[in-house]
Design an enzyme around this catalytic site. Sequence first.
Site, mmCIF file in Angstrom:
data_model
loop_
_atom_site.group_PDB
_atom_site.id
_atom_site.type_symbol
_atom_site.label_atom_id
_atom_site.label_comp_id
_atom_site.label_asym_id
_atom_site.label_seq_id
_atom_site.Cartn_x
_atom_site.Cartn_y
_atom_site.Cartn_z
ATOM 1 N N GLY A 20 -6.074 15.933 22.979
ATOM 2 C CA GLY A 20 -6.688 15.190 24.074
ATOM 3 C C GLY A 20 -8.087 15.661 24.419
ATOM 4 O O GLY A 20 -8.624 15.322 25.466
ATOM 5 N N SER A 56 7.747 20.048 15.916
ATOM 6 C CA SER A 56 6.334 20.418 16.039
ATOM 7 C C SER A 56 6.187 21.609 16.962
ATOM 8 O O SER A 56 6.918 21.723 17.949
ATOM 9 C CB SER A 56 5.527 19.248 16.608
ATOM 10 O OG SER A 56 4.233 19.682 16.983
ATOM 11 N N GLU A 67 -21.791 5.785 18.868
ATOM 12 C CA GLU A 67 -20.708 5.723 19.867
ATOM 13 C C GLU A 67 -20.528 4.295 20.367
ATOM 14 O O GLU A 67 -21.501 3.621 20.709
ATOM 15 C CB GLU A 67 -21.071 6.649 21.028
ATOM 16 C CG GLU A 67 -19.934 7.504 21.475
ATOM 17 C CD GLU A 67 -19.480 8.505 20.418
ATOM 18 O OE1 GLU A 67 -18.419 8.252 19.806
ATOM 19 O OE2 GLU A 67 -20.143 9.511 20.209
ATOM 20 N N ASP A 119 -11.731 7.729 13.189
ATOM 21 C CA ASP A 119 -11.100 9.047 13.215
ATOM 22 C C ASP A 119 -10.369 9.332 11.911
ATOM 23 O O ASP A 119 -10.474 10.406 11.324
ATOM 24 C CB ASP A 119 -10.107 9.152 14.374
ATOM 25 C CG ASP A 119 -10.772 8.917 15.721
ATOM 26 O OD1 ASP A 119 -12.012 8.793 15.759
ATOM 27 O OD2 ASP A 119 -10.037 8.842 16.723
ATOM 28 N N LEU A 142 -11.205 15.421 19.884
ATOM 29 C CA LEU A 142 -11.422 15.845 18.497
ATOM 30 C C LEU A 142 -10.413 15.191 17.559
ATOM 31 O O LEU A 142 -10.306 15.550 16.396
ATOM 32 C CB LEU A 142 -11.345 17.367 18.388
ATOM 33 C CG LEU A 142 -12.414 18.097 19.209
ATOM 34 C CD1 LEU A 142 -12.216 19.601 19.137
ATOM 35 C CD2 LEU A 142 -13.819 17.728 18.734
ATOM 36 N N SER A 143 -9.675 14.242 18.099
ATOM 37 C CA SER A 143 -8.740 13.438 17.332
ATOM 38 C C SER A 143 -7.612 14.233 16.676
ATOM 39 O O SER A 143 -7.411 14.194 15.465
ATOM 40 C CB SER A 143 -9.466 12.572 16.290
ATOM 41 O OG SER A 143 -8.678 11.423 16.062
ATOM 42 N N SER A 196 -4.845 13.200 17.076
ATOM 43 C CA SER A 196 -3.965 12.091 16.667
ATOM 44 C C SER A 196 -4.232 11.695 15.215
ATOM 45 O O SER A 196 -3.299 11.569 14.420
ATOM 46 C CB SER A 196 -4.127 10.898 17.599
ATOM 47 O OG SER A 196 -5.462 10.460 17.677
HETATM 48 P P1 ADP Z 1 -6.826 13.182 20.751
HETATM 49 O O1 ADP Z 1 -8.161 12.982 21.384
HETATM 50 O O2 ADP Z 1 -6.516 14.633 20.592
HETATM 51 O O3 ADP Z 1 -6.655 12.400 19.490
HETATM 52 P P2 ADP Z 1 -4.747 11.412 21.623
HETATM 53 O O4 ADP Z 1 -4.214 11.094 22.978
HETATM 54 O O5 ADP Z 1 -5.320 10.311 20.812
HETATM 55 O O6 ADP Z 1 -5.782 12.617 21.815
HETATM 56 O O7 ADP Z 1 -3.596 12.064 20.744
HETATM 57 C C1 ADP Z 1 -2.881 13.172 21.248
HETATM 58 C C2 ADP Z 1 -1.405 12.968 20.987
HETATM 59 O O8 ADP Z 1 -1.144 13.103 19.561
HETATM 60 C C3 ADP Z 1 -0.536 14.005 21.632
HETATM 61 O O9 ADP Z 1 -0.243 13.679 22.966
HETATM 62 C C4 ADP Z 1 0.707 13.969 20.737
HETATM 63 O O10 ADP Z 1 1.527 12.865 21.085
HETATM 64 C C5 ADP Z 1 0.114 13.706 19.364
HETATM 65 N N1 ADP Z 1 -0.107 14.975 18.662
HETATM 66 C C6 ADP Z 1 -1.293 15.538 18.339
HETATM 67 N N2 ADP Z 1 -1.119 16.709 17.695
HETATM 68 C C7 ADP Z 1 0.213 16.899 17.619
HETATM 69 C C8 ADP Z 1 1.052 17.943 17.086
HETATM 70 N N3 ADP Z 1 0.537 19.024 16.506
HETATM 71 N N4 ADP Z 1 2.387 17.794 17.191
HETATM 72 C C9 ADP Z 1 2.901 16.704 17.786
HETATM 73 N N5 ADP Z 1 2.192 15.713 18.299
HETATM 74 C C10 ADP Z 1 0.860 15.804 18.231
HETATM 75 MG MG MG Z 2 -6.809 10.299 19.373
#
Ligand code: ADP
Ligand code: MG
Length: 384
Positions: free
Chosen positions: A125, A69, A35, A175, A128-129, A131
């Site tokens: 958020g 989405s 980490e 990630d 678990l990524s 993104s």
């Molecule tokens: P995480 O820890 O889940 O990666 P992030 O803030 O890095 O959190 O990313 C979350 C963002 O990714 C969401 O707010 C959205 O903008 C985008 N995202 C994730 N999954 C989806 C999805 N299935 N459809 C549309 N956008 C998504």
């Molecule tokens: Mg992320």
Amino acid sequence: MTAGTDGVRALFRGSFGAEPTGCWRAPGRVNLIGEHTDYNDGFVLPFAIDRATTVALAPRDDDRVRLVSTFDGALVESDLGAVDRRDFAGWSAYPLGVAWAIGERHAGAERRGFDVAVDSDVPVGAGLSSSAAIEMAVAVALNDVWGLGLDRAELARIGQRAENIAVGAPTGIMDQSASVFGEADAAVFLDCRTLDVQQVPLGFDAAGLVLLVVDTKVEHQHSTGGYRDRRDACERGAAAMGVPALRDVTVDDLPRAQELLDDVTFRRVRHVVTEDARVLESVAALRSGDLARFGALMDASHVSMRDDFEISVPQLDAVVATAQAAGAVGARMTGGGFGGCAIALVRADAAAALAVDVLRVFAARGWREPVPFTVVPSDGARAV
Ligand code: ADP
Ligand code: MG
């Protein structure tokens, strides 16, 4: 396991009135150990989980791009010109950022417009990524339909570029690497300097173990002070030690670091240096099937993050303490810290009871209800 493709195909049909060319899926990830080592050119050991983002996609004959989405149901319309001006907002920055990054890194690539529908069971958020999952699902899809022939390492770099520049999140490449290089029952050992990747067999299932994740529901924000401040401390430490990155400082160098650095900077440095050593030792332990040793390294990693790097919160500490009291093989917070998830490696038949224990501990302290669930090391991004 992740749901099939029926839902995302139906969303595609309902939104665009046609069949998609195909479906592609990319998983989220959890980091087992390593980490705040990524931006110090060090080592990480994540695995791809059994929760993924699935896209249904079809290329178009023109330059238009349409996205939908299950995330919010709204239809987003754009075109490749707007994509190349990085003119996009909201969640579409992730998929469109990937299309932009492909154009930026591969000027000769023949890109066309596309329609894409997105569905995901990666919690957003939660650390678990989700993104990286959406980036890598779109990246493997465009790689196929645009006939780019890019390898997995390049797809990971494209996802990172999208996240750094299109989205504006200063993240490393862990990630995306976990999401594209994941394999069932294995972790992804990544050298963040060379980007060398090796799969490491985990053998959790054969040993009767599962990995329990507890989302503490304490919100974390990458861009806020804590993360920036830790990065700055690491840069300061490396500069004072006369090395390009903390990767180049060893455990044997720590006495000298302690003489050179103020107490806080020294403890930040000590976390990163010992964490790199713990990742390397974890890989050796896992390769020799020594899960008990690996568990002890997880425990030590948590202590280092709590006391030296100071990125834990009471909720994360409580999950770890509860897991250890229940006889977990190992437990630690995971992710950037200040909230998010903790993980515990536990006997499969003890996971449900531990989840109940954690809920009880949180309720007794009046904390927001956490969400415990198990994750399974799974295959990386692919066509489905
Ligand atoms: P995480 O820890 O889940 O990666 P992030 O803030 O890095 O959190 O990313 C979350 C963002 O990714 C969401 O707010 C959205 O903008 C985008 N995202 C994730 N999954 C989806 C999805 N299935 N459809 C549309 N956008 C998504
Ligand atoms: Mg992320």
